[in-house]
Design a protein around this motif. Sequence first.
Motif, PDB file in Angstrom:
ATOM      1  N   LEU A   4       0.804  -1.225   0.000  1.00 19.44           N
ATOM      2  CA  LEU A   4       0.000   0.000   0.000  1.00 19.44           C
ATOM      3  C   LEU A   4       0.840   1.279   0.000  1.00 19.44           C
ATOM      4  N   ALA A   5       2.157   1.157  -0.088  1.00 16.09           N
ATOM      5  CA  ALA A   5       3.042   2.318   0.028  1.00 16.09           C
ATOM      6  C   ALA A   5       2.740   3.404  -1.004  1.00 16.09           C
ATOM      7  N   GLN A   6       2.321   3.039  -2.196  1.00 12.59           N
ATOM      8  CA  GLN A   6       2.064   4.029  -3.250  1.00 12.59           C
ATOM      9  C   GLN A   6       0.598   4.463  -3.308  1.00 12.59           C
ATOM     10  N   ALA A   7      -0.222   3.940  -2.418  1.00 14.10           N
ATOM     11  CA  ALA A   7      -1.652   4.270  -2.415  1.00 14.10           C
ATOM     12  C   ALA A   7      -1.919   5.523  -1.579  1.00 14.10           C
ATOM     13  N   PHE A  38     -11.118   0.290  -3.559  1.00 15.40           N
ATOM     14  CA  PHE A  38      -9.977   0.722  -4.358  1.00 15.40           C
ATOM     15  C   PHE A  38     -10.486   1.505  -5.560  1.00 15.40           C
ATOM     16  N   PHE A  39      -9.818   2.616  -5.856  1.00 14.21           N
ATOM     17  CA  PHE A  39     -10.186   3.465  -6.977  1.00 14.21           C
ATOM     18  C   PHE A  39      -8.980   3.634  -7.885  1.00 14.21           C
ATOM     19  N   GLY A  40      -9.220   3.673  -9.176  1.00 12.57           N
ATOM     20  CA  GLY A  40      -8.162   3.929 -10.135  1.00 12.57           C
ATOM     21  C   GLY A  40      -7.888   5.420 -10.234  1.00 12.57           C
ATOM     22  N   THR A  41      -6.868   5.765 -11.002  1.00 16.97           N
ATOM     23  CA  THR A  41      -6.530   7.176 -11.189  1.00 16.97           C
ATOM     24  C   THR A  41      -7.631   7.931 -11.925  1.00 16.97           C
ATOM     25  N   ARG A  46     -12.657   0.217  -8.415  1.00 18.16           N
ATOM     26  CA  ARG A  46     -12.303  -1.119  -8.918  1.00 18.16           C
ATOM     27  C   ARG A  46     -13.085  -2.114  -8.075  1.00 18.16           C
ATOM     28  N   ARG A  47     -14.348  -2.204  -8.393  1.00 20.65           N
ATOM     29  CA  ARG A  47     -15.331  -2.921  -7.582  1.00 20.65           C
ATOM     30  C   ARG A  47     -14.964  -4.384  -7.343  1.00 20.65           C
ATOM     31  N   ALA A  48     -14.329  -5.022  -8.302  1.00 21.31           N
ATOM     32  CA  ALA A  48     -13.961  -6.436  -8.147  1.00 21.31           C
ATOM     33  C   ALA A  48     -12.949  -6.640  -7.024  1.00 21.31           C
ATOM     34  N   HIS A  49     -12.316  -5.557  -6.581  1.00 19.67           N
ATOM     35  CA  HIS A  49     -11.282  -5.670  -5.549  1.00 19.67           C
ATOM     36  C   HIS A  49     -11.755  -5.183  -4.184  1.00 19.67           C
ATOM     37  N   ARG A  50     -13.007  -4.865  -4.071  1.00 20.55           N
ATOM     38  CA  ARG A  50     -13.583  -4.379  -2.820  1.00 20.55           C
ATOM     39  C   ARG A  50     -13.441  -5.450  -1.740  1.00 20.55           C
ATOM     40  N   ASP A  66      -3.180  -6.868  -6.679  1.00 21.12           N
ATOM     41  CA  ASP A  66      -3.990  -6.984  -7.899  1.00 21.12           C
ATOM     42  C   ASP A  66      -4.765  -5.691  -8.170  1.00 21.12           C
ATOM     43  N   ALA A  67      -5.293  -5.093  -7.111  1.00 24.69           N
ATOM     44  CA  ALA A  67      -6.098  -3.864  -7.267  1.00 24.69           C
ATOM     45  C   ALA A  67      -5.264  -2.688  -7.752  1.00 24.69           C
TER      46      ALA A  67
END
Length: 69
Positions: A4-7, A38-41, A46-50, A66-67
């Motif tokens: 998660l460091a880059q999130a 998780f949200f993309g830029t 990214r609902r599949a990764h919720r 993966d997310a």
Amino acid sequence: QQSLAQAVLLKADVTANDADDQALLRRFQLFAPPAILFFGTDGEERRAHRVVGFMKAEPFRAQVDDALR
């Protein structure tokens, strides 16, 4: 933590369960915390990764990796 460091972390405290909290939960179609979305830029979820509820460390790390691809 490394995954998660880059999130960017945004945390919503909905423990007051007031009208604003309930509206936020409805907006994301959640019945209660905890949940990790998780949200993309592009701002799209990214609902599949919720993740809703508890997830053990290793499966969670894989989910995060993966997310954030």
